[in-house]
Every structure is written in C-alpha cells, then in structure tokens.
Design a protein around this motif. Sequence first.
Motif, PDB file in Angstrom:
ATOM      1  N   HIS A  96       0.841  -1.207   0.000  1.00 45.79           N
ATOM      2  CA  HIS A  96       0.000   0.000   0.000  1.00 45.79           C
ATOM      3  C   HIS A  96       0.873   1.254   0.000  1.00 45.79           C
ATOM      4  O   HIS A  96       0.626   2.208  -0.743  1.00 45.79           O
ATOM      5  CB  HIS A  96      -0.886  -0.065   1.251  1.00 45.79           C
ATOM      6  CG  HIS A  96      -1.562   1.194   1.657  1.00 45.79           C
ATOM      7  ND1 HIS A  96      -2.684   1.687   1.023  1.00 45.79           N
ATOM      8  CD2 HIS A  96      -1.302   2.062   2.682  1.00 45.79           C
ATOM      9  CE1 HIS A  96      -3.084   2.799   1.637  1.00 45.79           C
ATOM     10  NE2 HIS A  96      -2.263   3.044   2.638  1.00 45.79           N
ATOM     11  N   ALA A 100       1.717   4.043  -3.159  1.00 46.59           N
ATOM     12  CA  ALA A 100       1.412   5.464  -2.965  1.00 46.59           C
ATOM     13  C   ALA A 100       2.640   6.328  -3.240  1.00 46.59           C
ATOM     14  O   ALA A 100       2.548   7.370  -3.904  1.00 46.59           O
ATOM     15  CB  ALA A 100       0.902   5.705  -1.543  1.00 46.59           C
ATOM     16  N   GLY A 105       2.571  10.041  -3.783  1.00 45.92           N
ATOM     17  CA  GLY A 105       2.185  10.308  -2.401  1.00 45.92           C
ATOM     18  C   GLY A 105       3.397  10.336  -1.481  1.00 45.92           C
ATOM     19  O   GLY A 105       4.542  10.241  -1.931  1.00 45.92           O
ATOM     20  N   VAL A 138       0.805   6.060   4.925  1.00 44.87           N
ATOM     21  CA  VAL A 138       0.656   7.089   3.889  1.00 44.87           C
ATOM     22  C   VAL A 138       0.083   8.337   4.552  1.00 44.87           C
ATOM     23  O   VAL A 138      -1.020   8.302   5.101  1.00 44.87           O
ATOM     24  CB  VAL A 138      -0.273   6.609   2.761  1.00 44.87           C
ATOM     25  CG1 VAL A 138      -0.471   7.717   1.726  1.00 44.87           C
ATOM     26  CG2 VAL A 138       0.277   5.351   2.098  1.00 44.87           C
ATOM     27  N   LYS A 141      -1.836  11.250   0.185  1.00 45.04           N
ATOM     28  CA  LYS A 141      -2.195  10.329  -0.890  1.00 45.04           C
ATOM     29  C   LYS A 141      -1.865  10.941  -2.250  1.00 45.04           C
ATOM     30  O   LYS A 141      -1.832  12.173  -2.401  1.00 45.04           O
ATOM     31  CB  LYS A 141      -3.669   9.963  -0.814  1.00 45.04           C
ATOM     32  CG  LYS A 141      -4.615  11.089  -1.191  1.00 45.04           C
ATOM     33  CD  LYS A 141      -6.053  10.600  -1.182  1.00 45.04           C
ATOM     34  CE  LYS A 141      -7.023  11.685  -1.634  1.00 45.04           C
ATOM     35  NZ  LYS A 141      -6.830  12.072  -3.050  1.00 45.04           N
ATOM     36  N   ALA A 145      -5.433   9.029  -6.500  1.00 41.96           N
ATOM     37  CA  ALA A 145      -6.071   8.064  -5.604  1.00 41.96           C
ATOM     38  C   ALA A 145      -7.189   8.703  -4.792  1.00 41.96           C
ATOM     39  O   ALA A 145      -7.148   9.887  -4.466  1.00 41.96           O
ATOM     40  CB  ALA A 145      -5.038   7.465  -4.660  1.00 41.96           C
ATOM     41  N   HIS A 156      -5.529   7.400   5.663  1.00 44.32           N
ATOM     42  CA  HIS A 156      -5.516   6.825   4.306  1.00 44.32           C
ATOM     43  C   HIS A 156      -5.205   5.331   4.397  1.00 44.32           C
ATOM     44  O   HIS A 156      -4.188   4.841   3.892  1.00 44.32           O
ATOM     45  CB  HIS A 156      -4.495   7.536   3.426  1.00 44.32           C
ATOM     46  CG  HIS A 156      -4.716   9.011   3.313  1.00 44.32           C
ATOM     47  ND1 HIS A 156      -5.845   9.549   2.724  1.00 44.32           N
ATOM     48  CD2 HIS A 156      -3.974  10.069   3.724  1.00 44.32           C
ATOM     49  CE1 HIS A 156      -5.786  10.863   2.767  1.00 44.32           C
ATOM     50  NE2 HIS A 156      -4.668  11.218   3.367  1.00 44.32           N
ATOM     51  N   LEU A 159      -6.727   2.871  -0.407  1.00 41.41           N
ATOM     52  CA  LEU A 159      -6.708   3.791  -1.548  1.00 41.41           C
ATOM     53  C   LEU A 159      -7.143   3.056  -2.814  1.00 41.41           C
ATOM     54  O   LEU A 159      -6.831   1.879  -3.006  1.00 41.41           O
ATOM     55  CB  LEU A 159      -5.307   4.376  -1.748  1.00 41.41           C
ATOM     56  CG  LEU A 159      -4.785   5.310  -0.651  1.00 41.41           C
ATOM     57  CD1 LEU A 159      -3.314   5.647  -0.897  1.00 41.41           C
ATOM     58  CD2 LEU A 159      -5.622   6.581  -0.567  1.00 41.41           C
ATOM     59  N   TYR A 161      -7.188   3.640  -7.065  1.00 43.82           N
ATOM     60  CA  TYR A 161      -6.697   4.398  -8.211  1.00 43.82           C
ATOM     61  C   TYR A 161      -7.521   3.974  -9.428  1.00 43.82           C
ATOM     62  O   TYR A 161      -7.114   3.101 -10.205  1.00 43.82           O
ATOM     63  CB  TYR A 161      -5.222   4.116  -8.458  1.00 43.82           C
ATOM     64  CG  TYR A 161      -4.288   4.354  -7.287  1.00 43.82           C
ATOM     65  CD1 TYR A 161      -3.357   5.390  -7.312  1.00 43.82           C
ATOM     66  CD2 TYR A 161      -4.311   3.513  -6.167  1.00 43.82           C
ATOM     67  CE1 TYR A 161      -2.477   5.594  -6.248  1.00 43.82           C
ATOM     68  CE2 TYR A 161      -3.443   3.717  -5.091  1.00 43.82           C
ATOM     69  CZ  TYR A 161      -2.535   4.751  -5.148  1.00 43.82           C
ATOM     70  OH  TYR A 161      -1.670   4.943  -4.087  1.00 43.82           O
TER      71      TYR A 161
END
Length: 225
Positions: A96, A100, A105, A138, A141, A145, A156, A159, A161
Amino acid sequence: MKIGILITGHPPDELMQGGTYDQYFERLLQGHGFTFQGWPVVDGIFPDSVTDADGWLITGSKHGAYEDHDWIPPLEDFIREAYDANRPMIGVCFGHQIIAQAMGGRVEKFSGGWSVGRTEYEMDGKSVAINAWHQDQVVEKPATAQTIARSDFCQHAGLLYGDRIWTIQPHPEYGADFIDGLIRTRGKGLVPDALLASATDLLAHPTDSDLVARKMAAFFKKERA
C-alpha cells in the motif's frame, strides 16, 4: 487468472512455519480460481515484464518505502509500468505504501506511533475489523487516488486508483496466530507494552478478512476496457 505476487519481505525466522508471505496470500485468496507465482523482489528477483501475470499483488515488509534499498526504485518503476499497462494491482501494508510513494504520495514513520492487532476501519460505510502491524503510513495520498478506508489513527488506510490499483494498510492475510507470534517475537521493546497487551486481549475476536479477500478477488476479476 494468474496473480503475480511481488514479495517484499520475509517472515521472522521464528514464524516461518506459516510459509513465505506469498503463501499467506495464496491461502487468503484460495477458492477464487486464481493461479499464483511469486517473485522475491526484496532479493532483487523481478518479473521480466508486467505482462508476466494478469494481475499483481505487493506484500508487506519490515522495510520502509522511503529507505535506500537497491530493489525499491525498480519496484516503483514496475508499479508505474503496470498502472500504464492497465494491469490490476493490489498492495497490502508496505505494498500500500510503496504504491502510494511511486504514484506521487508521501510515506513516513508516523509520529503517532503504532497500530497493532485487530483494528476497526471505516470502509464502504461500514466498520470492518482487520489485523494491523505498522508504524509507517501514507500521510499524503497521490492525486490519482481516492481514500476508501480510514481510521482515527490512519486517515488513508485504503486507496483506490480508478479501476487499476486497490490498496490497504492493514493485513487481511494475517490471522490471530501470526499476530500473536509478532507480539512475542517482534513486539517487545519496539511497540509500547500497553498496545501489545491490548492486541493480545483481542486475539480471540473475529476479523473481517474473508470480506476483504472477496473485495480483493472481485477487484482482480473486474472487467476493464
């Protein structure tokens, strides 16, 4: 459908009886008609192409996405290539975070401390319980996302996308036995004792890992243009 698993870490030696991290995800997603192949990218072993699998999954890791490791830049390149090629990808915990980061991110060692054990998140308007084990998270973001899961501790926690990437901070692949093992082998001196005690008290409580597994499987199988 063939799922390629990018293995970004190894379990502690004391917990290897459960297998490698790719095997945890194979068990989580069994019964959905997938075949699997793992690549230990943490050891510098990568697929030849994003077309080597129909979809991709990036595992958790003890490493930070922001750390200086030879395998992290090519992993970020692979993530962006898979996104551009419209190959569905799922990331969990480190997965994750690294997705990001690769997509613009920001990830950092969270000043608020740790989240360990059974944790409740808001997802799809419901409270969903999933096992967690992380301090990194994260904190910003990517622009591409949208946040689909959150908690007071982790804003977050999930997420999305578009229809290309789905990621989540906690670990649906971890059962109570593995969390118990982490508490005993990794937690002492690293995680505050009060958090470890609270996580231990919740080991017998159920989680929604099966629900999350169904969401993951549905995302991989979703029809895409």
